[in-house]
Design an enzyme around this catalytic site. Structure first.
Site, PDB file in Angstrom:
ATOM      1  CB  CYS A  21       2.659  15.376  -9.233  1.00  0.00           C
ATOM      2  SG  CYS A  21       1.724  16.726  -9.974  1.00  0.00           S
TER       3      CYS A  21
ATOM      4  CG  HIS B 110      -1.984  -1.130   1.086  1.00  0.00           C
ATOM      5  ND1 HIS B 110      -2.694  -1.614   2.166  1.00  0.00           N
ATOM      6  CD2 HIS B 110      -2.402  -1.851   0.009  1.00  0.00           C
ATOM      7  CE1 HIS B 110      -3.494  -2.587   1.758  1.00  0.00           C
ATOM      8  NE2 HIS B 110      -3.337  -2.755   0.463  1.00  0.00           N
TER       9      HIS B 110
ATOM     10  N   GLY C 162      -1.414  -9.580  12.510  1.00  0.00           N
ATOM     11  CA  GLY C 162      -1.921  -8.230  12.812  1.00  0.00           C
ATOM     12  C   GLY C 162      -2.711  -7.572  11.705  1.00  0.00           C
ATOM     13  CB  THR C 163      -3.824  -8.023   8.488  1.00  0.00           C
ATOM     14  OG1 THR C 163      -4.807  -7.530   7.571  1.00  0.00           O
ATOM     15  CG2 THR C 163      -3.545  -9.481   8.181  1.00  0.00           C
TER      16      THR C 163
ATOM     17  CG  ASN D 287      -5.554 -10.450  14.821  1.00  0.00           C
ATOM     18  OD1 ASN D 287      -6.046  -9.886  15.791  1.00  0.00           O
ATOM     19  ND2 ASN D 287      -5.593  -9.933  13.598  1.00  0.00           N
ATOM     20  N   PRO D 288      -4.726 -10.969  18.222  1.00  0.00           N
ATOM     21  CG  PRO D 288      -4.591  -8.885  19.311  1.00  0.00           C
ATOM     22  CD  PRO D 288      -4.179  -9.621  18.064  1.00  0.00           C
TER      23      PRO D 288
ATOM     24  CB  CYS E  54       3.041  17.606 -13.603  1.00  0.00           C
ATOM     25  SG  CYS E  54       4.390  17.611 -12.434  1.00  0.00           S
TER      26      CYS E  54
ATOM     27  CB  CYS F 118       3.069  21.199 -12.058  1.00  0.00           C
ATOM     28  SG  CYS F 118       2.133  20.248 -10.829  1.00  0.00           S
TER      29      CYS F 118
HETATM   30  C1  BJW Z   1      -2.989  -6.890  16.601  1.00  0.00           C
HETATM   31  C2  BJW Z   1      -2.464  -6.223  17.672  1.00  0.00           C
HETATM   32  C3  BJW Z   1      -1.233  -6.682  18.117  1.00  0.00           C
HETATM   33  C4  BJW Z   1      -4.301  -5.280  17.241  1.00  0.00           C
HETATM   34  N1  BJW Z   1      -0.640  -7.710  17.513  1.00  0.00           N
HETATM   35  N2  BJW Z   1      -2.384  -7.905  16.002  1.00  0.00           N
HETATM   36  C5  BJW Z   1     -12.478  -8.186  -3.497  1.00  0.00           C
HETATM   37  C6  BJW Z   1     -13.615  -8.297  -2.725  1.00  0.00           C
HETATM   38  C7  BJW Z   1     -14.218  -7.160  -2.167  1.00  0.00           C
HETATM   39  C8  BJW Z   1     -13.671  -5.882  -2.356  1.00  0.00           C
HETATM   40  C9  BJW Z   1     -12.543  -5.780  -3.102  1.00  0.00           C
HETATM   41  C10 BJW Z   1     -11.962  -6.902  -3.674  1.00  0.00           C
HETATM   42  N3  BJW Z   1     -10.846  -6.507  -4.354  1.00  0.00           N
HETATM   43  C11 BJW Z   1     -10.720  -5.175  -4.208  1.00  0.00           C
HETATM   44  C12 BJW Z   1     -11.738  -4.701  -3.471  1.00  0.00           C
HETATM   45  C13 BJW Z   1     -11.963  -3.288  -3.090  1.00  0.00           C
HETATM   46  C14 BJW Z   1     -11.073  -2.848  -1.944  1.00  0.00           C
HETATM   47  C15 BJW Z   1     -11.331  -3.712  -0.711  1.00  0.00           C
HETATM   48  O1  BJW Z   1     -10.575  -4.580  -0.343  1.00  0.00           O
HETATM   49  N4  BJW Z   1     -12.394  -3.427  -0.008  1.00  0.00           N
HETATM   50  C16 BJW Z   1     -12.712  -4.179   1.229  1.00  0.00           C
HETATM   51  C17 BJW Z   1     -12.858  -3.213   2.388  1.00  0.00           C
HETATM   52  C18 BJW Z   1     -13.891  -5.025   0.996  1.00  0.00           C
HETATM   53  N5  BJW Z   1      -9.668  -2.906  -2.317  1.00  0.00           N
HETATM   54  C19 BJW Z   1      -9.095  -1.942  -3.002  1.00  0.00           C
HETATM   55  O2  BJW Z   1      -9.722  -0.953  -3.385  1.00  0.00           O
HETATM   56  C20 BJW Z   1      -7.626  -2.086  -3.347  1.00  0.00           C
HETATM   57  N6  BJW Z   1      -7.453  -1.848  -4.738  1.00  0.00           N
HETATM   58  C21 BJW Z   1      -7.727  -2.778  -5.662  1.00  0.00           C
HETATM   59  O3  BJW Z   1      -8.024  -3.905  -5.384  1.00  0.00           O
HETATM   60  O4  BJW Z   1      -7.653  -2.294  -6.967  1.00  0.00           O
HETATM   61  C22 BJW Z   1      -8.338  -3.023  -7.973  1.00  0.00           C
HETATM   62  C23 BJW Z   1      -9.829  -2.760  -7.796  1.00  0.00           C
HETATM   63  C24 BJW Z   1     -10.273  -1.457  -7.712  1.00  0.00           C
HETATM   64  C25 BJW Z   1     -11.640  -1.226  -7.525  1.00  0.00           C
HETATM   65  C26 BJW Z   1     -12.529  -2.288  -7.397  1.00  0.00           C
HETATM   66  C27 BJW Z   1     -12.048  -3.597  -7.462  1.00  0.00           C
HETATM   67  C28 BJW Z   1     -10.689  -3.836  -7.672  1.00  0.00           C
HETATM   68  C29 BJW Z   1      -6.802  -1.034  -2.621  1.00  0.00           C
HETATM   69  C30 BJW Z   1      -6.800  -1.232  -1.152  1.00  0.00           C
HETATM   70  C31 BJW Z   1      -6.016  -0.085  -0.495  1.00  0.00           C
HETATM   71  C32 BJW Z   1      -6.148  -0.114   1.010  1.00  0.00           C
HETATM   72  N7  BJW Z   1      -5.645   1.106   1.524  1.00  0.00           N
HETATM   73  C33 BJW Z   1      -5.584   1.310   2.952  1.00  0.00           C
HETATM   74  C34 BJW Z   1      -5.163   2.768   3.220  1.00  0.00           C
HETATM   75  C35 BJW Z   1      -3.690   2.950   2.910  1.00  0.00           C
HETATM   76  C36 BJW Z   1      -3.285   4.367   3.089  1.00  0.00           C
HETATM   77  C37 BJW Z   1      -3.292   4.804   4.526  1.00  0.00           C
HETATM   78  O5  BJW Z   1      -2.584   4.232   5.355  1.00  0.00           O
HETATM   79  O6  BJW Z   1      -4.025   5.732   4.810  1.00  0.00           O
HETATM   80  O7  BJW Z   1      -4.648   0.396   3.548  1.00  0.00           O
HETATM   81  S1  BJW Z   1      -7.094   0.903   3.758  1.00  0.00           S
HETATM   82  C38 BJW Z   1      -6.350   0.282   5.228  1.00  0.00           C
HETATM   83  O8  BJW Z   1      -6.716  -1.116   5.387  1.00  0.00           O
HETATM   84  C39 BJW Z   1      -4.833   0.322   4.978  1.00  0.00           C
HETATM   85  C40 BJW Z   1      -4.400  -0.999   5.520  1.00  0.00           C
HETATM   86  O9  BJW Z   1      -3.166  -1.368   4.950  1.00  0.00           O
HETATM   87  C41 BJW Z   1      -5.554  -1.911   5.145  1.00  0.00           C
HETATM   88  C42 BJW Z   1      -5.643  -3.167   5.971  1.00  0.00           C
HETATM   89  O10 BJW Z   1      -5.849  -2.876   7.311  1.00  0.00           O
HETATM   90  P1  BJW Z   1      -5.117  -3.754   8.419  1.00  0.00           P
HETATM   91  O11 BJW Z   1      -3.668  -3.586   8.316  1.00  0.00           O
HETATM   92  O12 BJW Z   1      -5.631  -5.146   8.377  1.00  0.00           O
HETATM   93  O13 BJW Z   1      -5.565  -2.998   9.769  1.00  0.00           O
HETATM   94  P2  BJW Z   1      -6.908  -3.138  10.616  1.00  0.00           P
HETATM   95  O14 BJW Z   1      -6.998  -1.952  11.499  1.00  0.00           O
HETATM   96  O15 BJW Z   1      -8.076  -3.427   9.750  1.00  0.00           O
HETATM   97  O16 BJW Z   1      -6.678  -4.445  11.512  1.00  0.00           O
HETATM   98  C43 BJW Z   1      -5.712  -4.473  12.541  1.00  0.00           C
HETATM   99  C44 BJW Z   1      -5.672  -5.878  13.106  1.00  0.00           C
HETATM  100  O17 BJW Z   1      -4.631  -5.932  14.054  1.00  0.00           O
HETATM  101  C45 BJW Z   1      -6.955  -6.302  13.832  1.00  0.00           C
HETATM  102  O18 BJW Z   1      -7.354  -7.597  13.366  1.00  0.00           O
HETATM  103  C46 BJW Z   1      -6.543  -6.384  15.299  1.00  0.00           C
HETATM  104  O19 BJW Z   1      -7.204  -7.416  16.026  1.00  0.00           O
HETATM  105  C47 BJW Z   1      -5.072  -6.679  15.165  1.00  0.00           C
HETATM  106  N8  BJW Z   1      -4.244  -6.252  16.285  1.00  0.00           N
HETATM  107  N9  BJW Z   1      -3.382  -5.201  18.034  1.00  0.00           N
HETATM  108  C48 BJW Z   1      -1.286  -8.289  16.441  1.00  0.00           C
HETATM  109  N10 BJW Z   1      -0.646  -6.085  19.205  1.00  0.00           N
HETATM  110 ZN    ZN Z   2       3.369  18.248 -10.482  1.00  0.00          ZN
END
Ligand code: BJW
Ligand code: ZN
Length: 246
Positions: free
Chosen positions: A124, A116, A188-189, A214-215, A128, A152
């Site tokens: 940009c 990500h 942790g996801t 994961n917890p 650009c 730009c």
């Molecule tokens: C602990 C802990 C400890 C706590 N130890 N653990 C197929 C099906 C359905 C939908 C889609 C699909 N394919 C694509 C999509 C659409 C979409 C998607 O997935 N939507 C879902 C919500 C359903 N995906 C996209 O749009 C992606 N693009 C793509 O596929 O392009 C092609 C396409 C486009 C359009 C349509 C279809 C296809 C792009 C995804 C980009 C995600 N971006 C973000 C933001 C990044 C920028 C930023 O940081 O601001 O990435 S969203 C956010 O979620 C971030 C993270 O990387 C991502 C995952 O979150 P993560 O890391 O799992 O965190 P949490 O908070 O959710 O979970 C934390 C976990 O930790 C918990 O389980 C806790 O229990 C645990 N925890 N303490 C271990 N101490």
């Molecule tokens: Zn630019």
């Protein structure tokens, strides 16, 4: 701790780890979802989409500027350190991360596959022709929000992948290849964001032994071979302590 997992972590095993925000939780970086998540007051679509940025770049940049500030004050924790160590000790080790905080790199992990992007990169907004697609920018206090493209003078955007944006195809190819492994550990996801979550299933299809740390339970819990309930910063060092001769 499972003997089965420890026995499989052999020096020549192909080991792949997929990390999410929970890995950085013990460092003080807020996760996205859950009780203390970054988004408790916002729906993801409000801030982490190109549409949101187009609508209100100042609001979106203020959120990223606040996160940069917060991350800059955090250090890698024991989970990052174990993974960095494994990236040097195992010859067939890959780390795929969804995190944009850069803590794996700061811990010294080799060849991290960043799905990500990075919060420490920018691009940009208008794309650009003279600006590179992404460049590093560690600024913590921007003179102007949104900051301006040096080429730009238009707005720049955070170098992360937002919902609805496609991931870098080279990075996806590297991650898909890494999913062809013997042991796949997801740590942790919440395993709800795709394509990242799909690599767990892909690894299983390739015959990998799959593990979740994961917890909480997630949609991946019922699909993996071994589910370890606990914080990454506790569980990974416990596994590490049991590795002998690696
Ligand atoms: C602990 C802990 C400890 C706590 N130890 N653990 C197929 C099906 C359905 C939908 C889609 C699909 N394919 C694509 C999509 C659409 C979409 C998607 O997935 N939507 C879902 C919500 C359903 N995906 C996209 O749009 C992606 N693009 C793509 O596929 O392009 C092609 C396409 C486009 C359009 C349509 C279809 C296809 C792009 C995804 C980009 C995600 N971006 C973000 C933001 C990044 C920028 C930023 O940081 O601001 O990435 S969203 C956010 O979620 C971030 C993270 O990387 C991502 C995952 O979150 P993560 O890391 O799992 O965190 P949490 O908070 O959710 O979970 C934390 C976990 O930790 C918990 O389980 C806790 O229990 C645990 N925890 N303490 C271990 N101490
Ligand atoms: Zn630019």
């Amino acid at each position: 701790m499972s003997r089965d997992l420890v026995d499989r972590l052999q020096p020549d095993a192909r080991i792949t780890v997929l990390t999410g925000a929970g890995v950085s939780a013990a460092s003080g970086v807020p996760t996205f979802r859950g009780a203390d998540g970054l988004w408790k007051n916002f729906r993801p679509e409000t801030l982490a989409t190109a549409e949101a940025f187009g609508r209100d770049p100042k609001l979106v940049w203020e959120w990223y500027a606040w996160r940069r500030f917060r991350i800059a004050a955090c250090d890698p924790n024991a989970a990052h350190r174990v993974l960095a160590d494994w990236s040097r000790r195992f010859k067939n080790f890959n780390l795929i991360t969804q995190n944009v905080d850069g803590l794996h790199e700061r811990a010294g992990t080799r060849n991290t596959i960043c799905l990500h992007g990075s919060i420490w990169e920018v691009g940009c907004w208008q794309g650009c022709a003279t600006a590179p697609r992404r460049w590093r920018d560690d600024t913590l206090s921007f003179a102007e929000i949104p900051p301006r493209c040096p080429h730009c003078r238009g707005p720049i955007r955070p170098g992360v992948v937002w919902f609805g944006e496609t991931l870098d195809p080279t990075v996806v190819r590297q991650a898909s290849k890494a999913a062809e492994c013997d042991v796949f550990i997801t740590v942790g996801t919440s395993a709800i964001v795709y394509p990242a979550a799909g690599f767990i299933t892909a690894a299983r299809h390739h015959g990998a032994y799959t593990v979740e740390i994961n917890p909480e339970t997630t949609p991946a819990t019922s699909a993996v071979d071994l589910s370890l309930r606990g914080g990454a910063e506790m569980v990974l060092p416990l596994i590490d302590q049991q590795l002998v001769g690696v």
